[in-house]
Design an enzyme around this catalytic site. Sequence first.
Site, PDB file in Angstrom:
ATOM      1  N   HIS A   1       0.833  -1.211   0.000  1.00  0.00           N
ATOM      2  CA  HIS A   1       0.000   0.000   0.000  1.00  0.00           C
ATOM      3  C   HIS A   1       0.870   1.266   0.000  1.00  0.00           C
ATOM      4  O   HIS A   1       2.068   1.218   0.273  1.00  0.00           O
ATOM      5  CB  HIS A   1      -0.938  -0.025   1.201  1.00  0.00           C
ATOM      6  CG  HIS A   1      -2.031  -1.050   1.059  1.00  0.00           C
ATOM      7  ND1 HIS A   1      -3.040  -1.199   1.976  1.00  0.00           N
ATOM      8  CD2 HIS A   1      -2.267  -1.971   0.090  1.00  0.00           C
ATOM      9  CE1 HIS A   1      -3.865  -2.169   1.578  1.00  0.00           C
ATOM     10  NE2 HIS A   1      -3.398  -2.657   0.436  1.00  0.00           N
TER      11      HIS A   1
ATOM     12  N   GLU B   1       1.155   3.789   1.978  1.00  0.00           N
ATOM     13  CA  GLU B   1       1.848   4.148   3.217  1.00  0.00           C
ATOM     14  C   GLU B   1       3.154   3.354   3.346  1.00  0.00           C
ATOM     15  O   GLU B   1       4.194   3.876   3.743  1.00  0.00           O
ATOM     16  CB  GLU B   1       0.974   3.823   4.452  1.00  0.00           C
ATOM     17  CG  GLU B   1      -0.368   4.531   4.489  1.00  0.00           C
ATOM     18  CD  GLU B   1      -1.480   3.736   3.791  1.00  0.00           C
ATOM     19  OE1 GLU B   1      -1.233   3.184   2.695  1.00  0.00           O
ATOM     20  OE2 GLU B   1      -2.589   3.669   4.320  1.00  0.00           O
TER      21      GLU B   1
ATOM     22  N   CYS C   1      -5.488   0.963   6.094  1.00  0.00           N
ATOM     23  CA  CYS C   1      -6.261  -0.255   6.379  1.00  0.00           C
ATOM     24  C   CYS C   1      -5.897  -0.787   7.757  1.00  0.00           C
ATOM     25  O   CYS C   1      -4.759  -0.684   8.203  1.00  0.00           O
ATOM     26  CB  CYS C   1      -6.038  -1.299   5.289  1.00  0.00           C
ATOM     27  SG  CYS C   1      -4.356  -1.859   5.157  1.00  0.00           S
TER      28      CYS C   1
ATOM     29  N   CYS D   1      -1.823  -1.714   7.237  1.00  0.00           N
ATOM     30  CA  CYS D   1      -0.877  -0.590   7.237  1.00  0.00           C
ATOM     31  C   CYS D   1      -0.830   0.062   8.609  1.00  0.00           C
ATOM     32  O   CYS D   1       0.178   0.601   9.022  1.00  0.00           O
ATOM     33  CB  CYS D   1      -1.294   0.468   6.217  1.00  0.00           C
ATOM     34  SG  CYS D   1      -1.071  -0.115   4.549  1.00  0.00           S
TER      35      CYS D   1
END
Length: 368
Positions: free
Chosen positions: A50, A52, A83, A92
């Site tokens: 992701h 991040e 998430c 994350c």
Amino acid sequence: MTESSFMLEALELAKKGQFTSGKGACVGCIISKNNQIIGKGFYEFFGAPHAEIMAIESVRKKYRNNFNEVLAGSTITVTLEPCSEFGKTPPCLDEILKYNFKKIIIGQLDASQSSLERLKKSDIEVVTEEIPNELNKGFFKNLKYKKPYVRAKIAMSEDKKIAFIEDDNQWITCSASRLDGHKFRALSDIVLTGSGTIKRDNPALDVRDSEITQLKNFQQPIRAIIASESKLNADLKFFKTPGPKIIFCSNKDVYKNLDSVVDLEVFEIEDSKIKINLLRLLDELSSQDIHDVLLESGPKLITSFIEADLIDEFIIYIAPKILSNTALSFFEGEDSKSPFNSKDFILSEEASIESDKRIIYRRKNGIK
Ligand SMILES: NC(=O)c1ccc[n+]([C@@H]2O[C@H](COP(=O)([O-])OP(=O)(O)OC[C@H]3O[C@@H](n4cnc5c(N)ncnc54)[C@H](OP(=O)(O)O)[C@@H]3O)[C@@H](O)[C@H]2O)c1
């Protein structure tokens, strides 16, 4: 630079994934310290780390020796709530909580996650901004209503005519408008048309804008035909073009000549003898995690979709021509339901493409 400019920058990063993120949402992330950007990331393709995590990793790469020190006291700006649940990758949020971030700025909340609550209980300062974000319409519609976001792309003349009655080989709009339309195919999980268009125009319906198709993780959308009773022929470009294809039909005769076609799925959607139930079709798409639909059909199917109020956005290309009686109108229903007159739609974007115009109508009250 200011924190609000970091959110705009994060949105630009999110956009980089718009043609490749597939079923995943487009997300961008910036890590900043003392008003300087020290890390960046975006979500590139379904299953990839992701945004991040990509941003944290970009800091790690730059500051190998004092990575933890550099991250401590920094601000993480992310366009979508991180998430909190295991999906294709670990949450994350757990990763974010490992470092001593001073602040997190979140652009949009995600009702399927619970990071906000947990972040508020941590030592991190939490700021939420409801930023205007044109990305992820299908993702949010599916989350809220379990229905895909439906765009209809229509090329027409100034007098709202969509197809020549006799001459099959004439284009209404210019080649630049037609190429522009491929962007909307690329944004979609599925491109849908009706048997009328397939028989008359023999379109392939794939994305052929090379700037998009050469992107590393680009995948062609699924292409689909809605045909209740027309027998379809394997020689059509639609079937000859590689990639996943679907037929939605209500009669076995539709696909009886198609044994030789590869990558083809058939869904029988039972309904009245003549027409396919479009609401059921959208439910079927949603159950397969299809979030963004592009309708590129003739007047019959567009009219059925409009009458059932199933279109969320109209992308209309208008050429400076008047076709009058030589052509078919784009919509066969009541004028008050057409996007031009409906009280539920608003003109949201206008652009020129050479001598054509592209206008976009969206629902006044957002997704429905
Ligand atoms: N300018 C543009 O943007 C544009 C785009 C696409 C097409 N076109 C033009 O549109 C013309 C074709 O128009 P068309 O109206 O015949 O084709 P269409 O709308 O693409 O297809 C209509 C067919 O879809 C099937 N269908 C199944 N369920 C339906 C439902 N619930 N509602 C409506 N249709 C359903 C029916 O097939 P069965 O007959 O199998 O029952 C119906 O005949 C062509 O001349 C093409 O050039 C223009």
